[in-house]
Design a protein around this motif. Structure first.
Motif, PDB file in Angstrom:
ATOM      1  N   UNK A 208       0.816  -1.213   0.000  1.00  0.00           N
ATOM      2  CA  UNK A 208       0.000   0.000   0.000  1.00  0.00           C
ATOM      3  C   UNK A 208       0.851   1.264   0.000  1.00  0.00           C
ATOM      4  N   UNK A 209       0.411   2.264  -0.765  1.00  0.00           N
ATOM      5  CA  UNK A 209       1.114   3.547  -0.791  1.00  0.00           C
ATOM      6  C   UNK A 209       0.933   4.272   0.532  1.00  0.00           C
ATOM      7  N   UNK A 227       1.619   4.214   8.823  1.00  0.00           N
ATOM      8  CA  UNK A 227       1.962   4.929   7.586  1.00  0.00           C
ATOM      9  C   UNK A 227       1.083   4.538   6.405  1.00  0.00           C
ATOM     10  N   UNK A 228       0.443   3.357   6.471  1.00  0.00           N
ATOM     11  CA  UNK A 228      -0.391   2.883   5.363  1.00  0.00           C
ATOM     12  C   UNK A 228      -1.646   2.212   5.915  1.00  0.00           C
ATOM     13  N   UNK A 229      -2.635   2.043   5.027  1.00  0.00           N
ATOM     14  CA  UNK A 229      -3.805   1.228   5.351  1.00  0.00           C
ATOM     15  C   UNK A 229      -3.729  -0.060   4.527  1.00  0.00           C
ATOM     16  N   UNK A 230      -4.718  -0.312   3.684  1.00  0.00           N
ATOM     17  CA  UNK A 230      -4.690  -1.583   2.957  1.00  0.00           C
ATOM     18  C   UNK A 230      -5.004  -1.401   1.482  1.00  0.00           C
ATOM     19  N   UNK A 302      -0.573  -5.013   6.717  1.00  0.00           N
ATOM     20  CA  UNK A 302      -0.905  -5.511   8.050  1.00  0.00           C
ATOM     21  C   UNK A 302       0.021  -4.971   9.136  1.00  0.00           C
ATOM     22  N   UNK A 303       1.308  -4.805   8.845  1.00  0.00           N
ATOM     23  CA  UNK A 303       2.211  -4.285   9.876  1.00  0.00           C
ATOM     24  C   UNK A 303       1.770  -2.912  10.351  1.00  0.00           C
TER      25      UNK A 303
END
Length: 317
Positions: A208-209, A227-230, A302-303
Motif C-alpha cells: 500500500x502507498x 503509515x499505510x492502510x490496505x 498488516x504491519x
C-alpha cells in the motif's frame, strides 16, 4: 493498569443478507461457492459442504467474520480482554439492538456496517440516545465503519466505469453498503456519505502507498507508527456533509494511477478521505469513522494496521 474492553458490532441482518435472491446480481454478497469459483484454487480449503455452508451464510462466516480474527487476537493480547462479537441479527431470530447491557461493559465500540442498503438497517432513536450518553464519558470511544457504495448511479455507463476501476469480479454493478453507519452518524449530528469504491494506490514494491496524514490533528496518537492502510480494491471516499463539518480528516489515501478512469478522478481528485475524527469538544469521548476493512487482515498493509490496532487498544482510560 485497567485496560480497554472492545466490542465489534456487525450491523447486518443475516436473514436479510442470506435471503437475497441468487438470480439477482445487485446488492448482495456472493455465496461461498461463488467466492471459491472466482478465486479458484486459492480457497479450496472451504470446499467441503459438510463443513462449510456454500451459501451466503458460509461467505459471511468463513470469509468476512474470519478476517477479523487477527484483530481480535491482537487486541486480546494487548488488553487481556476478549473482543465481543455481536451481530444485529445473527443466526437466531433474536434482534441484538444496541442497548445498555451491550454498552455497560465496554469502552470501545466498533460498528462494522457491512449491511446492504436494501436491508434497511437503521439506528433507532433509542440507540442513538444510548450512544450519545455512552459518549458523555471522556474515556469512551466509538468507531463507525461503513464500506463502499458502488454503482449508486442508475446509468449502466457510470456503473461500468466504476466496475472497471476497482476491477473486483466478485462485486456486482451495484453494491450499496453501510446504511446503519450513515443513520447512526446522522442521528448523532455527524452526517457523512461513504461514496464509491476507489482503488487505492500501491508503492513500487506492490505494498500500500503511504497515507496523507495530518498528524497535528491526531490528538489521541492513534497514528503513531502508522503509515499505510490496505489494498482492498474498493474503498469508500468518506465525504463530509459540508466544509463546516464536525469532522477533521486525519488520513487520506491516494487513488491508483494504474486503475481505469473513474468519475471521482475525472473531477480532479487524486486521493480520498480514509479516516475521520469528530472534532474535540463535540462529545466527552472520541468518534472515529473509517472503512470496515481496517480491522481485517485480508488486504495487505498488516504491519501498519497492527500499529493502528495497538494504538487504539492502548488509548488511556
Amino acid at each position: 493498569m485497567v485496560a480497554r474492553r472492545f466490542a465489534l458490532y456487525f450491523s447486518w441482518s443475516r436473514a436479510s443478507e442470506m435471503s437475497a435472491p441468487l438470480g439477482v446480481l445487485e446488492n448482495r454478497y456472493p455465496t461461498l461457492f461463488e467466492f471459491r469459483r472466482a478465486l479458484w484454487p486459492l480457497v479450496e480449503q472451504l470446499r467441503d459442504p459438510a463443513q462449510y455452508d456454500q451459501g451466503v451464510a458460509g461467505f459471511l462466516d468463513h470469509v468476512v467474520l474470519s478476517d477479523f480474527e487477527a484483530f481480535r487476537k491482537l487486541t486480546k493480547d494487548e488488553t487481556g480482554h476478549e473482543v465481543s462479537v455481536i451481530q444485529r441479527e445473527g443466526s437466531s431470530p433474536t434482534r441484538s439492538q444496541i442497548d445498555e447491557a451491550l454498552l455497560l461493559n465496554i469502552d470501545t465500540l466498533i460498528v462494522v456496517s457491512l449491511d446492504h442498503f436494501r436491508t434497511c438497517q437503521q439506528a433507532s432513536p433509542d440507540e442513538v440516545e444510548l450512544i450519545r450518553r455512552f459518549l458523555q464519558t471522556e474515556s469512551k470511544c466509538l468507531v463507525v465503519c461503513p464500506h463502499h457504495d458502488v454503482g449508486s448511479q442508475p446509468s449502466v455507463h457510470m456503473q461500468k466505469a466504476e466496475f472497471e476501476h476497482h476491477g473486483d469480479r466478485l462485486v456486482p454493478a451495484q453494491q450499496r453498503i453501510g446504511g446503519f453507519a450513515r443513520s447512526l452518524l446522522e442521528g448523532l449530528g455527524l452526517s457523512i456519505e461513504n461514496q464509491f469504491g476507489l482503488s487505492p494506490a500501491r508503492a513500487a514494491d506492490g505494498s500500500p502507498a503511504a497515507l496523507l496524514l495530518k498528524r497535528d490533528l491526531d490528538h489521541r496518537n492513534i497514528f503513531q507508527d502508522v503509515s499505510t492502510f490496505n489494498l482492498h480494491p474498493h474503498l469508500p471516499h468518506l465525504a463530509l456533509a459540508s466544509p463546516n463539518s464536525s469532522f477533521d480528516v486525519i488520513a487520506q489515501q491516494y487513488i491508483s494511477g494504474l486503475a481505469s478512469s473513474h468519475p471521482f478522478v475525472e473531477a480532479g481528485n487524486r486521493s480520498f478521505n480514509a479516516f475521520l475524527q469528530a472534532r474535540p469538544g463535540l462529545f466527552g469521548g472520541d468518534v472515529f469513522v473509517c472503512d470496515a476493512t481496517l480491522w481485517s487482515s485480508a488486504f495487505g498493509g498488516l504491519n501498519s494496521l497492527q500499529a493502528l490496532w495497538r494504538n487504539l487498544a492502548r488509548m488511556p482510560l
